[in-house]
Design a protein around this motif. Structure first.
Motif, PDB file in Angstrom:
ATOM      1  N   GLU A 148      20.997  54.739 -16.099  1.00  0.00           N
ATOM      2  CA  GLU A 148      21.298  53.736 -15.637  1.00  0.00           C
ATOM      3  C   GLU A 148      22.787  53.604 -15.243  1.00  0.00           C
ATOM      4  O   GLU A 148      22.924  53.015 -14.039  1.00  0.00           O
ATOM      5  N   ILE A 149      23.467  54.139 -15.816  1.00  0.00           N
ATOM      6  CA  ILE A 149      24.911  54.089 -15.220  1.00  0.00           C
ATOM      7  C   ILE A 149      25.032  55.474 -15.137  1.00  0.00           C
ATOM      8  O   ILE A 149      25.078  56.317 -16.194  1.00  0.00           O
ATOM      9  N   ARG A 150      25.316  55.955 -13.812  1.00  0.00           N
ATOM     10  CA  ARG A 150      25.486  57.067 -13.287  1.00  0.00           C
ATOM     11  C   ARG A 150      26.919  57.668 -12.855  1.00  0.00           C
ATOM     12  O   ARG A 150      27.223  58.598 -12.492  1.00  0.00           O
ATOM     13  N   ASP A 151      27.730  56.480 -12.977  1.00  0.00           N
ATOM     14  CA  ASP A 151      29.200  56.814 -12.441  1.00  0.00           C
ATOM     15  C   ASP A 151      29.883  57.661 -13.438  1.00  0.00           C
ATOM     16  O   ASP A 151      30.253  57.243 -14.672  1.00  0.00           O
ATOM     17  N   GLU A 163      28.391  45.821 -10.481  1.00  0.00           N
ATOM     18  CA  GLU A 163      27.541  46.344  -9.832  1.00  0.00           C
ATOM     19  C   GLU A 163      27.912  46.293  -8.124  1.00  0.00           C
ATOM     20  O   GLU A 163      28.030  45.002  -7.917  1.00  0.00           O
ATOM     21  N   GLN A 164      27.795  47.381  -7.537  1.00  0.00           N
ATOM     22  CA  GLN A 164      28.253  47.322  -6.254  1.00  0.00           C
ATOM     23  C   GLN A 164      27.537  48.298  -5.403  1.00  0.00           C
ATOM     24  O   GLN A 164      26.858  49.252  -5.982  1.00  0.00           O
ATOM     25  N   PHE A 165      27.192  48.213  -3.893  1.00  0.00           N
ATOM     26  CA  PHE A 165      26.605  49.116  -3.162  1.00  0.00           C
ATOM     27  C   PHE A 165      27.766  50.091  -3.024  1.00  0.00           C
ATOM     28  O   PHE A 165      29.062  50.116  -2.672  1.00  0.00           O
ATOM     29  N   ARG A 166      27.329  51.507  -3.353  1.00  0.00           N
ATOM     30  CA  ARG A 166      28.204  52.915  -3.172  1.00  0.00           C
ATOM     31  C   ARG A 166      27.705  53.300  -1.787  1.00  0.00           C
ATOM     32  O   ARG A 166      26.515  54.107  -1.947  1.00  0.00           O
ATOM     33  N   TYR A 167      28.114  53.363  -0.714  1.00  0.00           N
ATOM     34  CA  TYR A 167      27.522  54.004   0.554  1.00  0.00           C
ATOM     35  C   TYR A 167      27.373  55.524   0.659  1.00  0.00           C
ATOM     36  O   TYR A 167      26.407  55.860   0.891  1.00  0.00           O
ATOM     37  N   PRO A 168      28.157  56.521  -0.245  1.00  0.00           N
ATOM     38  CA  PRO A 168      27.948  57.809  -0.348  1.00  0.00           C
ATOM     39  C   PRO A 168      26.517  58.160  -0.824  1.00  0.00           C
ATOM     40  O   PRO A 168      25.845  59.027  -0.311  1.00  0.00           O
ATOM     41  N   VAL A 169      25.992  57.429  -1.738  1.00  0.00           N
ATOM     42  CA  VAL A 169      24.570  57.650  -2.588  1.00  0.00           C
ATOM     43  C   VAL A 169      23.979  56.324  -2.221  1.00  0.00           C
ATOM     44  O   VAL A 169      22.823  56.534  -2.753  1.00  0.00           O
ATOM     45  N   GLN A 170      24.142  55.604  -1.331  1.00  0.00           N
ATOM     46  CA  GLN A 170      23.226  54.754  -0.735  1.00  0.00           C
ATOM     47  C   GLN A 170      22.582  53.866  -1.734  1.00  0.00           C
ATOM     48  O   GLN A 170      21.247  53.837  -1.785  1.00  0.00           O
ATOM     49  N   GLY A 197      29.162  41.571  -2.066  1.00  0.00           N
ATOM     50  CA  GLY A 197      28.078  41.530  -2.589  1.00  0.00           C
ATOM     51  C   GLY A 197      28.175  42.075  -4.186  1.00  0.00           C
ATOM     52  O   GLY A 197      27.039  42.419  -4.850  1.00  0.00           O
ATOM     53  N   LEU A 198      29.375  42.332  -4.354  1.00  0.00           N
ATOM     54  CA  LEU A 198      29.611  42.982  -5.902  1.00  0.00           C
ATOM     55  C   LEU A 198      29.331  41.769  -7.046  1.00  0.00           C
ATOM     56  O   LEU A 198      29.322  40.522  -6.720  1.00  0.00           O
ATOM     57  N   ILE A 199      28.473  42.308  -8.057  1.00  0.00           N
ATOM     58  CA  ILE A 199      28.106  41.403  -9.013  1.00  0.00           C
ATOM     59  C   ILE A 199      28.935  41.837 -10.477  1.00  0.00           C
ATOM     60  O   ILE A 199      29.240  43.000 -10.690  1.00  0.00           O
ATOM     61  N   SER A 200      29.272  41.050 -11.290  1.00  0.00           N
ATOM     62  CA  SER A 200      30.264  41.157 -12.356  1.00  0.00           C
ATOM     63  C   SER A 200      29.264  40.522 -13.664  1.00  0.00           C
ATOM     64  O   SER A 200      28.849  39.321 -13.457  1.00  0.00           O
ATOM     65  N   ARG A 201      29.273  41.354 -14.666  1.00  0.00           N
ATOM     66  CA  ARG A 201      28.238  40.636 -15.808  1.00  0.00           C
ATOM     67  C   ARG A 201      28.884  41.460 -17.005  1.00  0.00           C
ATOM     68  O   ARG A 201      29.437  42.707 -16.782  1.00  0.00           O
ATOM     69  N   SER A 202      28.571  40.821 -18.227  1.00  0.00           N
ATOM     70  CA  SER A 202      29.111  41.578 -19.550  1.00  0.00           C
ATOM     71  C   SER A 202      28.005  42.036 -20.173  1.00  0.00           C
ATOM     72  O   SER A 202      26.805  41.340 -19.951  1.00  0.00           O
ATOM     73  N   PHE A 203      28.016  43.120 -20.833  1.00  0.00           N
ATOM     74  CA  PHE A 203      27.103  43.671 -21.606  1.00  0.00           C
ATOM     75  C   PHE A 203      27.406  44.022 -23.030  1.00  0.00           C
ATOM     76  O   PHE A 203      28.870  44.556 -23.310  1.00  0.00           O
ATOM     77  N   SER A 204      26.876  44.240 -23.921  1.00  0.00           N
ATOM     78  CA  SER A 204      27.190  44.601 -25.323  1.00  0.00           C
ATOM     79  C   SER A 204      27.317  45.995 -25.168  1.00  0.00           C
ATOM     80  O   SER A 204      26.919  46.566 -24.331  1.00  0.00           O
ATOM     81  N   ILE A 205      28.248  46.423 -26.111  1.00  0.00           N
ATOM     82  CA  ILE A 205      28.800  47.972 -26.229  1.00  0.00           C
ATOM     83  C   ILE A 205      27.457  48.827 -26.592  1.00  0.00           C
ATOM     84  O   ILE A 205      27.280  49.738 -25.793  1.00  0.00           O
ATOM     85  N   GLU A 232      28.735  49.904 -13.232  1.00  0.00           N
ATOM     86  CA  GLU A 232      30.283  50.695 -13.441  1.00  0.00           C
ATOM     87  C   GLU A 232      31.383  49.860 -14.059  1.00  0.00           C
ATOM     88  O   GLU A 232      31.399  48.686 -14.009  1.00  0.00           O
ATOM     89  N   LEU A 233      32.337  50.315 -14.669  1.00  0.00           N
ATOM     90  CA  LEU A 233      33.528  49.672 -14.933  1.00  0.00           C
ATOM     91  C   LEU A 233      34.193  49.384 -13.759  1.00  0.00           C
ATOM     92  O   LEU A 233      34.266  50.079 -12.711  1.00  0.00           O
ATOM     93  N   PRO A 234      34.978  48.272 -13.705  1.00  0.00           N
ATOM     94  CA  PRO A 234      36.057  47.913 -12.571  1.00  0.00           C
ATOM     95  C   PRO A 234      36.840  48.890 -12.402  1.00  0.00           C
ATOM     96  O   PRO A 234      37.376  49.508 -13.270  1.00  0.00           O
TER      97      PRO A 234
END
Length: 178
Positions: free
Chosen positions: A159-162, A58-65, A140-148, A70-72
């Motif tokens: 929630e995932i919009r990328d 999870e990280q800040f994406r400037y264009p969409v503020q 400020g990037l956060i990395s975390r695992s999630f179940s499929i 997202e996947l790395p």
């Protein structure tokens, strides 16, 4: 250009990350056309998978503020543009993992109606935690695992919009790689 006769092509904007090209052309029927094309380097997207879990960032994406999961992913930093090597670098930088095995699941275009940029989707397995190496842009990037199943729920819930993550995840599920 197939079926088009190019009249002119010029760079109308350029910075270290992209170029915008304006092409003027004649269609087969004789009508003139104009197209703006964004030229960007290709990139790698990595699904790091272990024990039925996928690593997201999870990280800040400037264009969409905003901050989004997202996947790395990242652009080739090496001169030769090797996207497999880019996948290894981005996985290490953003998640702190190195992979014993990385499989190339295939290429996709980002948005071929406006850009030349494409990407390759990789699956990384046999993960070992070694620590992140974030770049300044990744502050400020956060990395975390999630179940499929949780990733699927997050996609469905918006929630995932990328679009890259959604397309890559779909490709990997359809190919049976996750």
């Amino acid at each position: 250009m197939q079926d088009l006769s190019l009249l002119s092509s010029s760079i109308v904007y350029e910075n270290p990350w992209l170029r915008v090209r304006e092409d003027r052309f004649v269609r087969p029927g004789g009508a003139e056309g104009l197209y703006g094309v964004v030229e960007k380097d290709d990139f790698a997207v990595i699904a790091a998978v272990a024990d039925g879990r996928v690593q997201l960032v999870e990280q800040f994406r400037y264009p969409v503020q905003g901050r989004y999961w997202e996947l790395p992913q990242g652009v080739a930093k090496s001169a030769n543009g090797d996207l497999l090597e880019t996948a290894r670098i981005e996985l290490r930088e953003e998640t702190g993992f190195v992979a014993e095995d990385i499989v190339d699941a295939g290429p996709l275009f980002l948005a071929y109606g406006m850009t030349t940029q494409a990407y390759r989707v990789f699956v990384a397995t046999g993960l070992t935690q070694v620590g992140t190496a974030l770049e300044a842009e990744e502050e400020g990037l956060i990395s975390r695992s999630f179940s499929i199943a949780e990733v699927e729920r997050m996609i469905i819930a918006g929630e995932i919009r990328d679009s890259v993550t959604v397309a890559a995840f779909g490709l990997l599920r359809l190919k049976g790689l996750i």
